[in-house]
Design an enzyme around this catalytic site. Structure first.
Site, PDB file in Angstrom:
ATOM      1  N   TYR A   1       6.466  78.456 117.375  1.00 20.61           N
ATOM      2  CA  TYR A   1       7.936  78.486 117.407  1.00 20.61           C
ATOM      3  C   TYR A   1       8.487  78.177 116.012  1.00 20.61           C
ATOM      4  CZ  TYR A   1      12.682  77.626 119.192  1.00 20.61           C
ATOM      5  OH  TYR A   1      14.041  77.675 119.426  1.00 20.61           O
TER       6      TYR A   1
ATOM      7  N   SER B   1      16.978  78.173 114.423  1.00 18.53           N
ATOM      8  CA  SER B   1      16.732  76.889 115.108  1.00 18.53           C
ATOM      9  C   SER B   1      16.711  75.762 114.069  1.00 18.53           C
ATOM     10  CB  SER B   1      15.382  76.981 115.810  1.00 18.53           C
ATOM     11  OG  SER B   1      14.893  75.707 116.166  1.00 18.53           O
TER      12      SER B   1
HETATM   13  P1  NAD Z   1      16.763  80.302 127.583  1.00 23.15           P
HETATM   14  O1  NAD Z   1      15.319  80.169 127.905  1.00 23.15           O
HETATM   15  O2  NAD Z   1      17.782  79.726 128.515  1.00 23.15           O
HETATM   16  O3  NAD Z   1      17.147  81.819 127.309  1.00 23.15           O
HETATM   17  C1  NAD Z   1      16.289  82.765 126.724  1.00 23.15           C
HETATM   18  C2  NAD Z   1      16.671  84.139 127.187  1.00 23.15           C
HETATM   19  O4  NAD Z   1      15.743  85.097 126.669  1.00 23.15           O
HETATM   20  C3  NAD Z   1      16.625  84.232 128.715  1.00 23.15           C
HETATM   21  O5  NAD Z   1      17.740  85.004 129.153  1.00 23.15           O
HETATM   22  C4  NAD Z   1      15.316  84.964 128.956  1.00 23.15           C
HETATM   23  O6  NAD Z   1      15.253  85.655 130.199  1.00 23.15           O
HETATM   24  C5  NAD Z   1      15.256  85.900 127.742  1.00 23.15           C
HETATM   25  N1  NAD Z   1      13.904  86.360 127.467  1.00 23.15           N
HETATM   26  C6  NAD Z   1      12.773  85.594 127.415  1.00 23.15           C
HETATM   27  N2  NAD Z   1      11.701  86.377 127.202  1.00 23.15           N
HETATM   28  C7  NAD Z   1      12.155  87.666 127.097  1.00 23.15           C
HETATM   29  C8  NAD Z   1      11.523  88.923 126.890  1.00 23.15           C
HETATM   30  N3  NAD Z   1      10.186  89.018 126.755  1.00 23.15           N
HETATM   31  N4  NAD Z   1      12.282  90.035 126.833  1.00 23.15           N
HETATM   32  C9  NAD Z   1      13.634  89.954 127.005  1.00 23.15           C
HETATM   33  N5  NAD Z   1      14.285  88.785 127.220  1.00 23.15           N
HETATM   34  C10 NAD Z   1      13.552  87.651 127.268  1.00 23.15           C
HETATM   35  O7  NAD Z   1      16.910  79.616 126.172  1.00 23.15           O
HETATM   36  P2  NAD Z   1      18.149  79.454 125.187  1.00 23.15           P
HETATM   37  O8  NAD Z   1      18.171  78.039 124.776  1.00 23.15           O
HETATM   38  O9  NAD Z   1      19.378  80.096 125.715  1.00 23.15           O
HETATM   39  O10 NAD Z   1      17.561  80.285 123.949  1.00 23.15           O
HETATM   40  C11 NAD Z   1      18.234  81.356 123.325  1.00 23.15           C
HETATM   41  C12 NAD Z   1      17.799  81.396 121.865  1.00 23.15           C
HETATM   42  O11 NAD Z   1      18.233  80.204 121.214  1.00 23.15           O
HETATM   43  C13 NAD Z   1      16.283  81.457 121.657  1.00 23.15           C
HETATM   44  O12 NAD Z   1      15.981  82.295 120.577  1.00 23.15           O
HETATM   45  C14 NAD Z   1      15.939  80.011 121.338  1.00 23.15           C
HETATM   46  O13 NAD Z   1      14.753  79.912 120.600  1.00 23.15           O
HETATM   47  C15 NAD Z   1      17.148  79.618 120.521  1.00 23.15           C
HETATM   48  N6  NAD Z   1      17.385  78.194 120.395  1.00 23.15           N
HETATM   49  C16 NAD Z   1      17.596  77.394 121.461  1.00 23.15           C
HETATM   50  C17 NAD Z   1      17.808  76.032 121.260  1.00 23.15           C
HETATM   51  C18 NAD Z   1      18.057  75.086 122.387  1.00 23.15           C
HETATM   52  O14 NAD Z   1      18.106  73.871 122.144  1.00 23.15           O
HETATM   53  N7  NAD Z   1      18.240  75.535 123.605  1.00 23.15           N
HETATM   54  C19 NAD Z   1      17.812  75.515 119.970  1.00 23.15           C
HETATM   55  C20 NAD Z   1      17.596  76.348 118.895  1.00 23.15           C
HETATM   56  C21 NAD Z   1      17.387  77.705 119.117  1.00 23.15           C
END
Ligand code: NAD
Length: 249
Positions: A154, A141
């Site tokens: 986080y 991130s």
């Molecule tokens: P999101 O919330 O849309 O997706 C997260 C996914 O993880 C979902 O499919 C959810 O069901 C699954 N999940 C959550 N808890 C879980 C558990 N206990 N067991 C199994 N699966 C679980 O968010 P996203 O933005 O797609 O995030 C994906 C990754 O990217 C994460 O690690 C997030 O921290 C990282 N990220 C996102 C952003 C952003 O701006 N969206 C930026 C930097 C990093």
């Protein structure tokens, strides 16, 4: 050139496959020729509908490390081998640091850092058994580089992801296992829904992104394929930002 980036005959495990960035990565890998096992604590229904027989969904809660060995075994049973692991599942809890609870600390660290390490360890052991090498890609991130506001667990977890990506790379590169990470910028998914709903924060963020827009799951596809393909065979322990220029500011 085509083969250098192709994933034909490769098998990937992608965690957090029901929506958002994980769903986009599953789509990218299948389009590049791979078979994908997606893991999520809810059914990956939309992903399955999109990808058909090239995708197998497993429902498992990765808040603990208990399901990991079964997922590894099941993947080998279904698709015969493992070549790629993407540790994408992650959560965020937002609260002023002064009021932040122990539960919001422990939950986020468990899924975003502890599971990332032990899933990588289980798959690396499988790579050694296969004598195949392999690719591990962790989703980091902007908060692997910066402090952020109101999300201390986080930030701790994503800083840990960047650090353990280097540790694992240092130990496993000699086995042809590439461990790298992708640091997405501000992407429009469920993870940032609250942030985007906050008009002030949302405008502040958008104002700072040189590309002038929030990212989308499609923006990660190229880097996810690159780090899973032979094109990145000599890249070890690096975290690549896909952030519309955020870190350059
Ligand atoms: P999101 O919330 O849309 O997706 C997260 C996914 O993880 C979902 O499919 C959810 O069901 C699954 N999940 C959550 N808890 C879980 C558990 N206990 N067991 C199994 N699966 C679980 O968010 P996203 O933005 O797609 O995030 C994906 C990754 O990217 C994460 O690690 C997030 O921290 C990282 N990220 C996102 C952003 C952003 O701006 N969206 C930026 C930097 C990093």
């Amino acid at each position: 050139m085509k083969d250098m980036f192709g994933l034909k005959g490769h098998v990937a495990i992608v965690t957090g496959s029901s929506t958002g960035l994980g769903q986009g990565i599953c789509k990218a890998y299948v389009e590049a020729g791979a078979k994908v096992v997606g893991v999520d604590y809810v059914e990956s229904t939309a992903t399955k509908e999109m990808l058909g027989d090239n995708f197998h969904g497993i429902v498992a809660n990765l808040m603990t490390v208990d399901p990991i060995n079964d997922i590894v075994n099941k993947t080998v049973e279904i698709f015969g081998q493992i070549d790629i692991l993407v540790n994408n599942a992650g959560i965020i809890r937002r609260e002023d640091s002064i009021n932040f609870s122990e539960k919001d600390w422990d939950d986020v660290i468990s899924l975003n850092a502890k599971t990332v390490f032990f899933f990588s360890q289980a798959v690396a052991r499988r790579f050694l058994e296969q004598k195949s090498g392999g690719k591990i890609i962790n989703i980091a991130s902007m908060l692997s580089y910066q402090g952020g506001i109101r999300c201390p667990s986080y930030t701790a977890s994503k800083s840990a992801v960047k650090g353990i990506t280097m540790t694992m790379a240092n130990e496993w590169a000699k086995h042809n296992i590439n461990v790298n990470a992708i640091a997405p910028g501000y992407m429009a998914t469920n993870n940032t829904a609250l942030l985007r709903a906050d008009k002030t924060r949302s405008e502040e963020i958008l104002d700072r992104i040189p590309a002038g827009r929030w990212g989308t799951p499609d923006d990660l596809m190229g880097t996810a394929i690159f780090l899973a393909s032979n094109a990145s065979d000599y890249i070890h322990g690096f975290t690549i930002a896909v952030d519309g220029g955020w870190l350059a500011r």
